[in-house]
Design a protein around this motif. Sequence first.
Motif, mmCIF file in Angstrom:
data_model
loop_
_atom_site.group_PDB
_atom_site.id
_atom_site.type_symbol
_atom_site.label_atom_id
_atom_site.label_comp_id
_atom_site.label_asym_id
_atom_site.label_seq_id
_atom_site.Cartn_x
_atom_site.Cartn_y
_atom_site.Cartn_z
ATOM 1 N N VAL A 36 49.086 6.531 3.930
ATOM 2 C CA VAL A 36 50.241 5.812 4.156
ATOM 3 C C VAL A 36 50.803 5.228 2.657
ATOM 4 N N SER A 37 52.136 4.999 2.904
ATOM 5 C CA SER A 37 52.908 3.903 1.630
ATOM 6 C C SER A 37 52.816 2.473 2.401
ATOM 7 N N SER A 38 52.320 1.693 1.793
ATOM 8 C CA SER A 38 52.494 0.393 2.202
ATOM 9 C C SER A 38 53.197 -0.765 1.461
ATOM 10 N N MET A 39 53.994 -1.528 2.023
ATOM 11 C CA MET A 39 54.634 -2.592 1.206
ATOM 12 C C MET A 39 54.301 -3.946 2.139
ATOM 13 N N TYR A 40 53.775 -5.000 1.100
ATOM 14 C CA TYR A 40 53.344 -6.263 1.696
ATOM 15 C C TYR A 40 53.595 -7.346 0.884
ATOM 16 N N TRP A 41 53.212 -8.451 1.354
ATOM 17 C CA TRP A 41 53.317 -9.893 0.441
ATOM 18 C C TRP A 41 52.097 -10.070 0.032
ATOM 19 N N TRP A 42 51.878 -10.303 -1.162
ATOM 20 C CA TRP A 42 50.400 -10.762 -1.996
ATOM 21 C C TRP A 42 50.892 -11.546 -3.300
#
Length: 103
Positions: A36-42
């Motif tokens: 999967v390709s993920s985008m997230y706040w970190w």
Amino acid sequence: MYTTVFITAPDRESGKKIARHILDRRLAACVNMSPVSSMYWWDGKIEEADEVLLIVKTSADKLEELIKEVKSVHPYQVPEIIALPISGGYREYLKWVERETHA
């Protein structure tokens, strides 16, 4: 009651390690892995990463132990471990999940 658990891992090798760990302990009947390709706040910014998504089928009564065991081997500081109830399905498959997680 049955549960599907989503777990992301940084790569296939880590995903296989996590899957083997929970399967060896009978905390899951089956684990599927998919890229999967993920985008997230970190840390205050949006990150992007290629990851592996583990889709775990288990009994609801195994969830807390599964979470504990995943955290013990997962490389992330805050791993994604999200459980969704299975509200229905093929009865024979669900019986198999029950048998394999209570063997």
